[in-house]
Design a protein around this motif. Structure first.
Motif, PDB file in Angstrom:
ATOM      1  N   HIS A  72       0.830  -1.218   0.000  1.00 35.01           N
ATOM      2  CA  HIS A  72       0.000   0.000   0.000  1.00 35.01           C
ATOM      3  C   HIS A  72       0.861   1.263   0.000  1.00 35.01           C
ATOM      4  O   HIS A  72       0.646   2.176   0.806  1.00 35.01           O
ATOM      5  CB  HIS A  72      -0.955   0.008   1.202  1.00 35.01           C
ATOM      6  CG  HIS A  72      -2.104  -0.961   1.073  1.00 35.01           C
ATOM      7  ND1 HIS A  72      -3.340  -0.576   0.625  1.00 35.01           N
ATOM      8  CD2 HIS A  72      -2.174  -2.291   1.313  1.00 35.01           C
ATOM      9  CE1 HIS A  72      -4.150  -1.649   0.615  1.00 35.01           C
ATOM     10  NE2 HIS A  72      -3.458  -2.696   1.019  1.00 35.01           N
ATOM     11  N   TYR A  87       2.337   4.855  -0.959  1.00 31.96           N
ATOM     12  CA  TYR A  87       1.717   6.127  -1.358  1.00 31.96           C
ATOM     13  C   TYR A  87       2.659   6.911  -2.267  1.00 31.96           C
ATOM     14  O   TYR A  87       3.879   6.722  -2.256  1.00 31.96           O
ATOM     15  CB  TYR A  87       1.401   6.974  -0.120  1.00 31.96           C
ATOM     16  CG  TYR A  87       0.146   6.539   0.613  1.00 31.96           C
ATOM     17  CD1 TYR A  87      -1.086   7.136   0.352  1.00 31.96           C
ATOM     18  CD2 TYR A  87       0.200   5.531   1.567  1.00 31.96           C
ATOM     19  CE1 TYR A  87      -2.226   6.744   1.021  1.00 31.96           C
ATOM     20  CE2 TYR A  87      -0.937   5.131   2.252  1.00 31.96           C
ATOM     21  CZ  TYR A  87      -2.148   5.745   1.970  1.00 31.96           C
ATOM     22  OH  TYR A  87      -3.275   5.347   2.639  1.00 31.96           O
ATOM     23  N   ASP A  88       2.044   7.832  -2.987  1.00 32.34           N
ATOM     24  CA  ASP A  88       2.822   8.747  -3.820  1.00 32.34           C
ATOM     25  C   ASP A  88       3.752   9.593  -2.944  1.00 32.34           C
ATOM     26  O   ASP A  88       4.902   9.848  -3.306  1.00 32.34           O
ATOM     27  CB  ASP A  88       1.843   9.646  -4.586  1.00 32.34           C
ATOM     28  CG  ASP A  88       2.459  10.266  -5.817  1.00 32.34           C
ATOM     29  OD1 ASP A  88       3.232   9.580  -6.509  1.00 32.34           O
ATOM     30  OD2 ASP A  88       2.178  11.450  -6.075  1.00 32.34           O
ATOM     31  N   GLN A  89       3.232   9.999  -1.796  1.00 34.66           N
ATOM     32  CA  GLN A  89       4.006  10.839  -0.883  1.00 34.66           C
ATOM     33  C   GLN A  89       4.829   9.965   0.069  1.00 34.66           C
ATOM     34  O   GLN A  89       4.343   8.946   0.561  1.00 34.66           O
ATOM     35  CB  GLN A  89       3.066  11.734  -0.061  1.00 34.66           C
ATOM     36  CG  GLN A  89       2.191  12.649  -0.912  1.00 34.66           C
ATOM     37  CD  GLN A  89       3.005  13.617  -1.748  1.00 34.66           C
ATOM     38  OE1 GLN A  89       3.991  14.184  -1.257  1.00 34.66           O
ATOM     39  NE2 GLN A  89       2.626  13.790  -3.004  1.00 34.66           N
ATOM     40  N   GLU A 117       5.647  10.238   3.090  1.00 36.19           N
ATOM     41  CA  GLU A 117       5.152  10.055   4.460  1.00 36.19           C
ATOM     42  C   GLU A 117       3.681   9.632   4.475  1.00 36.19           C
ATOM     43  O   GLU A 117       3.008   9.755   5.506  1.00 36.19           O
ATOM     44  CB  GLU A 117       5.339  11.352   5.271  1.00 36.19           C
ATOM     45  CG  GLU A 117       6.782  11.823   5.371  1.00 36.19           C
ATOM     46  CD  GLU A 117       7.684  10.831   6.099  1.00 36.19           C
ATOM     47  OE1 GLU A 117       7.365  10.467   7.230  1.00 36.19           O
ATOM     48  OE2 GLU A 117       8.709  10.414   5.503  1.00 36.19           O
ATOM     49  N   GLY A 118       3.154   9.166   3.341  1.00 27.92           N
ATOM     50  CA  GLY A 118       1.755   8.769   3.266  1.00 27.92           C
ATOM     51  C   GLY A 118       1.425   7.681   4.281  1.00 27.92           C
ATOM     52  O   GLY A 118       2.213   6.756   4.498  1.00 27.92           O
ATOM     53  N   ARG A 119       0.256   7.809   4.902  1.00 26.99           N
ATOM     54  CA  ARG A 119      -0.118   6.895   5.988  1.00 26.99           C
ATOM     55  C   ARG A 119      -1.395   6.133   5.653  1.00 26.99           C
ATOM     56  O   ARG A 119      -2.362   6.729   5.174  1.00 26.99           O
ATOM     57  CB  ARG A 119      -0.339   7.672   7.294  1.00 26.99           C
ATOM     58  CG  ARG A 119       0.932   8.264   7.875  1.00 26.99           C
ATOM     59  CD  ARG A 119       0.612   9.154   9.078  1.00 26.99           C
ATOM     60  NE  ARG A 119       1.813   9.833   9.561  1.00 26.99           N
ATOM     61  CZ  ARG A 119       2.569   9.394  10.571  1.00 26.99           C
ATOM     62  NH1 ARG A 119       2.217   8.303  11.228  1.00 26.99           N
ATOM     63  NH2 ARG A 119       3.646  10.047  10.936  1.00 26.99           N
ATOM     64  N   ARG A 165       2.950   4.731   8.297  1.00 26.23           N
ATOM     65  CA  ARG A 165       3.665   5.197   7.097  1.00 26.23           C
ATOM     66  C   ARG A 165       4.114   3.952   6.319  1.00 26.23           C
ATOM     67  O   ARG A 165       5.061   3.269   6.726  1.00 26.23           O
ATOM     68  CB  ARG A 165       4.845   6.075   7.500  1.00 26.23           C
ATOM     69  CG  ARG A 165       4.411   7.413   8.118  1.00 26.23           C
ATOM     70  CD  ARG A 165       5.588   8.186   8.609  1.00 26.23           C
ATOM     71  NE  ARG A 165       6.311   7.421   9.632  1.00 26.23           N
ATOM     72  CZ  ARG A 165       7.520   7.745  10.088  1.00 26.23           C
ATOM     73  NH1 ARG A 165       8.151   8.792   9.606  1.00 26.23           N
ATOM     74  NH2 ARG A 165       8.091   7.000  11.009  1.00 26.23           N
ATOM     75  N   THR A 166       3.413   3.710   5.224  1.00 30.88           N
ATOM     76  CA  THR A 166       3.569   2.407   4.566  1.00 30.88           C
ATOM     77  C   THR A 166       4.901   2.255   3.832  1.00 30.88           C
ATOM     78  O   THR A 166       5.384   1.131   3.678  1.00 30.88           O
ATOM     79  CB  THR A 166       2.404   2.160   3.593  1.00 30.88           C
ATOM     80  OG1 THR A 166       2.354   3.230   2.652  1.00 30.88           O
ATOM     81  CG2 THR A 166       1.085   2.063   4.338  1.00 30.88           C
ATOM     82  N   ARG A 167       5.477   3.375   3.377  1.00 32.82           N
ATOM     83  CA  ARG A 167       6.801   3.231   2.749  1.00 32.82           C
ATOM     84  C   ARG A 167       7.821   2.771   3.788  1.00 32.82           C
ATOM     85  O   ARG A 167       8.690   1.947   3.503  1.00 32.82           O
ATOM     86  CB  ARG A 167       7.247   4.557   2.138  1.00 32.82           C
ATOM     87  CG  ARG A 167       6.531   4.936   0.860  1.00 32.82           C
ATOM     88  CD  ARG A 167       7.262   6.075   0.201  1.00 32.82           C
ATOM     89  NE  ARG A 167       6.638   6.506  -1.041  1.00 32.82           N
ATOM     90  CZ  ARG A 167       7.273   7.213  -1.969  1.00 32.82           C
ATOM     91  NH1 ARG A 167       8.524   7.589  -1.784  1.00 32.82           N
ATOM     92  NH2 ARG A 167       6.652   7.580  -3.078  1.00 32.82           N
ATOM     93  N   HIS A 172      -1.272   2.300  -2.912  1.00 35.86           N
ATOM     94  CA  HIS A 172      -2.610   2.520  -2.336  1.00 35.86           C
ATOM     95  C   HIS A 172      -3.414   3.515  -3.146  1.00 35.86           C
ATOM     96  O   HIS A 172      -4.638   3.441  -3.167  1.00 35.86           O
ATOM     97  CB  HIS A 172      -2.478   3.019  -0.903  1.00 35.86           C
ATOM     98  CG  HIS A 172      -3.785   3.110  -0.186  1.00 35.86           C
ATOM     99  ND1 HIS A 172      -4.425   2.003   0.326  1.00 35.86           N
ATOM    100  CD2 HIS A 172      -4.604   4.171   0.071  1.00 35.86           C
ATOM    101  CE1 HIS A 172      -5.574   2.371   0.882  1.00 35.86           C
ATOM    102  NE2 HIS A 172      -5.703   3.676   0.739  1.00 35.86           N
ATOM    103  N   ASP A 173      -2.731   4.452  -3.794  1.00 36.18           N
ATOM    104  CA  ASP A 173      -3.423   5.619  -4.344  1.00 36.18           C
ATOM    105  C   ASP A 173      -3.358   5.705  -5.867  1.00 36.18           C
ATOM    106  O   ASP A 173      -3.635   6.758  -6.437  1.00 36.18           O
ATOM    107  CB  ASP A 173      -2.862   6.900  -3.719  1.00 36.18           C
ATOM    108  CG  ASP A 173      -1.334   6.959  -3.802  1.00 36.18           C
ATOM    109  OD1 ASP A 173      -0.735   6.077  -4.471  1.00 36.18           O
ATOM    110  OD2 ASP A 173      -0.746   7.862  -3.193  1.00 36.18           O
TER     111      ASP A 173
END
Ligand SMILES: [Fe+2]
Length: 269
Positions: free
Chosen positions: A21, A23-25, A27-29, A34-36, A63-64
């Motif tokens: 999951h 994210y583009d960012q 620190e995406g949560r 924070r999945t990264r 995810h996004d």
């Protein structure tokens, strides 16, 4: 061109990760995690524990549906210098994933070699749907291949083809999973079906056929739960030792000291 594992008397070590999951960012949560960061921690632990021969990621790569997560994944997979195979999850934009991941995301229905083993990579995703479905053409192609090939085989997909005991997520599995399980059970060279989507470890036998889920590298869902519920267990992965005679040893490894925890009050995602 992916590197080929060495053919030796030693079992092949396959790392099965699922549901990063990303994210583009950076620190995406997802539900507070924070999945990264959790993906990188799981991958690092998996690669550090013993030499691996290949890596499998069973879907929900991003995810996004944005490019950043897939680019990060491609870069990390390149750094492993291992054969790496991804399949589509319900959160993935598969055409975009394939464009960015290249040979790490083979066409749906591909059958790839890993020593004397074979991995059949299925697409169980349905655009716009959380549940899964395997198109009859994929099933008939797999069945035809199995009629003519006796190598020990792992069938890999995102959605669960059997109930795992949580009512809410069992309504979101492969809607024709029974057909897949019957096909595999009828062909004894299929040693296991590997999947994700359930965000929890799972193992079951149907005769000689093993049904195995890897935990997510991100948020875990509570097992045996009637409704949506997040679990406190840390992220992890599944390791499979694939022996030359066709038998499998497997275990789940979790990052017991992982410092970040999901939001336990979440009511959905
Ligand atoms: Fe997922």
């Amino acid at each position: 061109m992916q590197p080929s594992p060495q053919v030796t008397a030693q079992p092949l070590r396959l790392l099965h990760l699922s549901d990063p999951h990303l994210y583009d960012q950076a620190e995406g949560r997802l539900l507070g995690m924070r999945t990264r960061h959790s993906f990188e921690a799981v991958l690092e632990r998996a690669l550090a524990s013993a030499p691996a021969d290949a890596l499998l990621i069973t879907g929900d790569l991003a995810h996004d549906e944005a490019t950043g997560g897939y680019r990060l994944l491609r870069d990390r997979l390149e750094q492993t210098r291992l054969p790496c195979y991804c399949v589509a999850g319900n959160h993935d934009h598969w055409p975009l994933a394939r464009e960015i991941l290249g040979h790490f995301a083979p066409p749906s229905g591909s059958i790839v070699a890993l020593g004397n083993w074979r991995l059949a990579l299925l697409d169980s995703s349905l655009p716009g749907e959380v549940r899964g479905h395997i198109e009859p053409a994929q099933l008939s192609a797999l069945g035809a291949w199995l009629e003519n090939n006796r190598a020990p085989t792992l069938v890999c997909l995102h959605h669960h083809p059997v109930a795992v005991g949580s009512a809410w997520i069992d309504s979101l599995g492969v809607d024709n999973g029974e057909t897949l399980v019957t096909l595999c059970a009828d062909h004894p060279q299929v040693r296991a079906i590997l999947f994700g989507h359930v965000h929890q470890a799972f193992a079951q036998h149907i005769g000689r056929l093993e049904l195995l889920a890897a935990p997510a590298t991100s948020v875990q869902f509570l097992n045996q739960s009637r409704g949506f519920a997040v679990d406190t267990r840390p992220p992890g992965y599944r390791e499979l030792l694939l022996h030359g005679d066709g038998h499998i040893e497997t275990r789940v490894i979790r990052l017991g000291d992982y410092p970040e925890h999901p939001d336990l009050e979440a009511s959905g995602y």
